[in-house]
Design an enzyme around this catalytic site. Structure first.
Site, PDB file in Angstrom:
ATOM      1  N   CYS A  57     -21.521 -26.687   0.360  1.00  0.00           N
ATOM      2  CA  CYS A  57     -20.722 -26.292   1.700  1.00  0.00           C
ATOM      3  C   CYS A  57     -19.597 -25.346   1.413  1.00  0.00           C
ATOM      4  O   CYS A  57     -18.850 -25.487   0.538  1.00  0.00           O
ATOM      5  CB  CYS A  57     -20.311 -27.829   1.972  1.00  0.00           C
TER       6      CYS A  57
ATOM      7  N   GLU B 127     -25.339 -28.980   9.086  1.00  0.00           N
ATOM      8  CA  GLU B 127     -24.521 -28.513  10.112  1.00  0.00           C
ATOM      9  C   GLU B 127     -24.206 -29.567  11.105  1.00  0.00           C
ATOM     10  O   GLU B 127     -23.243 -29.536  11.588  1.00  0.00           O
ATOM     11  CB  GLU B 127     -25.053 -27.095  10.512  1.00  0.00           C
TER      12      GLU B 127
END
Length: 196
Positions: free
Chosen positions: A105, A148
């Site tokens: 991430c 996401e």
């Protein structure tokens, strides 16, 4: 404009995003900036909370995954052109077998861990023109979208790890929030006032 990416530990990453409408100010500029920011950081997805906005908006460009030689030609073709904007998204169904993939991430640099997710999702969302869509996604595309989507739900991939894994990376996560990490893109650290 390249925006700073919010680092692990910032409260905005734990907030559930709010829906937006067509009147959201300067949405076209925001989307342009988000794509520029994501590409600058070599990402395949970026959610609004990662740039400090607790709204239900994320972008995906899965093209970099198309180079994976383990994929079928059809999968490569799908990934190659998969660039989307997701507004006010809602996953309505998750199905199929859970499969593991090593995730990272942009808000948690230098931490990668195996995460289990369902293989197929059904999602309702609006595109950048506020046109409604209901689509089924699977494989790597579904995985990127789920990652996401978690951001707009206030969930990080590290939240899905076992308590043992969480303990093992606790020090790394603490260093990230303090800015004690080398990254080659702009970040905003919660425990440090200056921006990089």
């Amino acid at each position: 404009m390249i925006l700073p990416i919010v680092a692990y530990g910032d409260p905005v990453l734990k907030k559930v995003g709010v829906d937006i409408n067509k009147e959201y100010p300067k949405l076209d500029i925001l989307l342009e900036n988000m794509f520029e920011t994501m590409y600058n950081a070599s990402g395949v997805g970026l959610a609004a909370p990662q740039i400090g906005l607790a709204i239900r908006l994320f972008i995906v460009d899965a093209t970099p995954f198309a180079d994976d030689e383990d994929l079928t030609e059809a999968e490569q073709k799908l990934l190659e052109g998969f660039k989307r904007v997701f507004i006010n998204a809602k996953i309505t169904k998750e199905e199929g077998d859970e499969w593991v993939f090593n995730e990272g991430c942009l808000s948690i640099p230098d931490v990668r861990e195996d995460v289990f997710r369902k293989s197929t999702i059904t999602m309702e969302y609006l595109d950048e023109n506020f046109e409604p869509h209901t689509e089924v996604f699977d494989g790597l595309v579904a995985r990127v979208i789920q990652h996401e989507y978690d951001h707009i739900e206030g969930v990080l991939f590290t939240d899905k790890l076992s308590s043992l894994k969480k303990r093992l990376i606790k020090g790394k996560l603490g260093n990230i929030s303090k800015g004690k990490i080398d990254v080659d893109y702009r970040m905003r650290f919660p425990d440090q006032k200056k921006k990089r």
